[in-house]
Design an enzyme around this catalytic site. Structure first.
Site, PDB file in Angstrom:
ATOM      1  N   ARG A  25       3.493  11.020   1.273  1.00 34.65           N
ATOM      2  CA  ARG A  25       2.465  11.086   2.319  1.00 34.65           C
ATOM      3  C   ARG A  25       2.614  12.351   3.162  1.00 34.65           C
ATOM      4  NH1 ARG A  25       2.894   6.026   0.770  1.00 34.65           N
ATOM      5  NH2 ARG A  25       1.197   4.510   1.102  1.00 34.65           N
ATOM      6  N   GLY A  85       2.789   6.731  -9.667  1.00 34.70           N
ATOM      7  CA  GLY A  85       1.559   5.988  -9.424  1.00 34.70           C
ATOM      8  C   GLY A  85       0.992   6.244  -8.046  1.00 34.70           C
ATOM      9  N   ARG A 113      -1.435   2.276 -16.510  1.00 33.36           N
ATOM     10  CA  ARG A 113      -1.793   1.654 -15.230  1.00 33.36           C
ATOM     11  C   ARG A 113      -3.312   1.673 -15.024  1.00 33.36           C
ATOM     12  NH1 ARG A 113       2.707   2.489 -10.621  1.00 33.36           N
ATOM     13  NH2 ARG A 113       4.527   2.841 -11.939  1.00 33.36           N
ATOM     14  N   SER A 181      -0.580  -5.246  -0.480  1.00 28.81           N
ATOM     15  CA  SER A 181       0.346  -4.277   0.121  1.00 28.81           C
ATOM     16  C   SER A 181      -0.252  -3.613   1.360  1.00 28.81           C
ATOM     17  CB  SER A 181       0.759  -3.213  -0.905  1.00 28.81           C
ATOM     18  OG  SER A 181       1.507  -3.784  -1.938  1.00 28.81           O
ATOM     19  N   ASP A 296       8.058  -3.981  -4.434  1.00 25.26           N
ATOM     20  CA  ASP A 296       9.244  -3.259  -4.890  1.00 25.26           C
ATOM     21  C   ASP A 296      10.549  -3.963  -4.535  1.00 25.26           C
ATOM     22  OD1 ASP A 296       7.783  -1.290  -6.111  1.00 25.26           O
ATOM     23  OD2 ASP A 296       7.897   0.119  -4.448  1.00 25.26           O
TER      24      ASP A 296
END
Length: 414
Positions: A25, A85, A113, A181, A296
């Site tokens: 980020r 990802g 994915r 999430s 995770d």
């Protein structure tokens, strides 16, 4: 790479691996402001993010200093990723906001994915896609500042749209429930607001009113999810550890919940002033926990559940099938190798804990999944084991094996 692990007791202090979620980020924030990241760990996922912003015109010096371009534009018509990802899913709406044509591809694990939700959403706003999976050619420029998208597949699309709407000088996102999430979306919102923007997230709507972002110079904070494997290693081996370089847990951020989860299972697990203190106990309790907001953490919890008394249940596991491996099957396979039973239901996995002295000493292939190697290495500290293709940890934490050595683990690396 082959790593042989011998019975060991973990002890000592270790620096938490840098948060790749935060690092990626911050690197994407260099589209708007100067970013200087000290001692940046160049995991494969971080390198994917660096190569992506470079393809969009960011000047990168020494893989640590990032200088935004005067004008954002797609400088490379082909962007090849390895396996990140997060980078992929954030990059798609970003290039759509910049406009033009670009082809994105990656290794096989990322090709598997799904990208269905972001393709469906952006097709409604002037973007053309060659397919709904990699390799993917994206053509056009976002024609709307108000985007609707389903929230069930990945939060990373929504994080990417927050960046995209900063490129377009503002707008809104409506997320169609359920929102998976959500904590990672809140992490992105919090980061932009810390840098001076004005992003509001109420219910299922995000409103973006950009301001000039301040520059950043500093080190990336530690990652609770990756650090949890050091904690797991201490708890399984009967040892103790102190993990440093962690930011204070946020109420909204899912990965921080591992501190509390391990405590609920009977471990000593406390956070204080940037340090996470972990110490083993003679026995651990089973747990029922939903990991939809922090998928995770599944393998860390499963690792301790393997030696806990009774039957543990991990729920909210649907999206584990679209990670680096099918992590539901990977958890079952690793547990089975160590002699631990498990059962998969529609959206949960049951783990039948055993006395740790009964753990087997297997050979585990990491299945090209860094967390498989980390989970298995922790269990191997009891009676030994071998990890093959052990270089897979480089995806997120290239220093993992050396860190275990520094914590007094007895391992050999071939």
């Amino acid at each position: 790479m082959i790593v042989r692990i011998y019975p060991s007791e973990i002890s000592g202090t270790i620096k938490a691996p840098q948060s790749k979620s935060l690092a990626i980020r911050l690197i994407f924030l260099s589209l708007f402001t100067r970013i200087h990241l000290h001692n940046l760990v160049l995991s494969e996922d971080v390198i994917d993010a660096i190569n992506s912003v470079r393809a969009l015109g960011v000047e990168v010096k020494n893989n640590s200093e990032f200088i935004p371009p005067e004008k954002l534009e797609i400088k490379k018509k082909f962007i090849k990723l390895k396996g990140s990802g997060t980078t992929l899913r954030m990059l798609i709406p970003i290039v759509a906001a910049i406009g033009g044509e670009v082809t994105i591809d990656a290794e096989e694990s990322l090709r598997r994915r799904p990208l269905k939700r972001i393709v469906e959403a952006l097709t409604n706003y002037g973007i053309s896609f060659s397919s709904s999976s990699l390799p993917l050619t994206i053509t056009g420029k976002l024609s709307s500042y108000n985007i609707k998208i389903s929230g069930d597949e990945s939060s990373q699309y929504i994080s990417g749209l927050i960046y995209a709407l900063h490129i377009l000088n503002g707008g809104s996102i409506e997320i169609l429930p359920p929102i998976s999430s959500k904590s990672y979306i809140l992490l992105t919102v919090d980061l932009f607001n810390r840098f001076g923007s004005n992003v509001k997230f109420y219910g299922n709507k995000i409103h973006i009113n950009p301001n000039n972002l301040v520059e950043f110079q500093g080190e990336v904070a530690g990652d609770y999810g990756l650090a949890s494997f050091y904690a797991l290693s201490a708890l399984v081996s009967g040892g103790r550890t102190t993990i440093v370089n962690l930011w204070e847990p946020k109420e909204y951020f899912g990965d921080h919940s591992i501190v509390k989860i391990l405590k609920e299972m009977g471990a000593t697990s406390e956070y204080l002033d940037g340090k996470w203190y972990v110490e083993a106990k003679d026995k651990y309790s089973s747990i029922k926990v939903n990991i939809d907001d922090a998928p995770d953490l599944a393998m860390t919890i499963a690792g301790l559940a393997a030696i806990a008394e009774g039957t543990s249940e991990i729920t909210g596991i649907e999206r584990l099938r679209i990670k680096e491996s099918d992590r539901i099957e990977s958890i079952r396979k690793v547990l089975g190798l160590y002699g631990v039973g498990s059962e998969v239901k529609s959206n949960s996995i049951l783990i039948f804990g055993i006395n740790k002295r009964m753990l087997s000493s297997p050979i585990t292939d990491c299945l090209n999944d860094h967390r498989v190697a980390m989970m298995s290495s922790a269990l191997a500290l009891v009676n030994g084991g071998v990890i093959t293709s052990a270089e897979c940890v480089s995806k997120s934490n290239p220093n993992y094996w050396q860190d275990l050595l520094s914590l007094n683990a007895k391992i050999s690396i071939e």
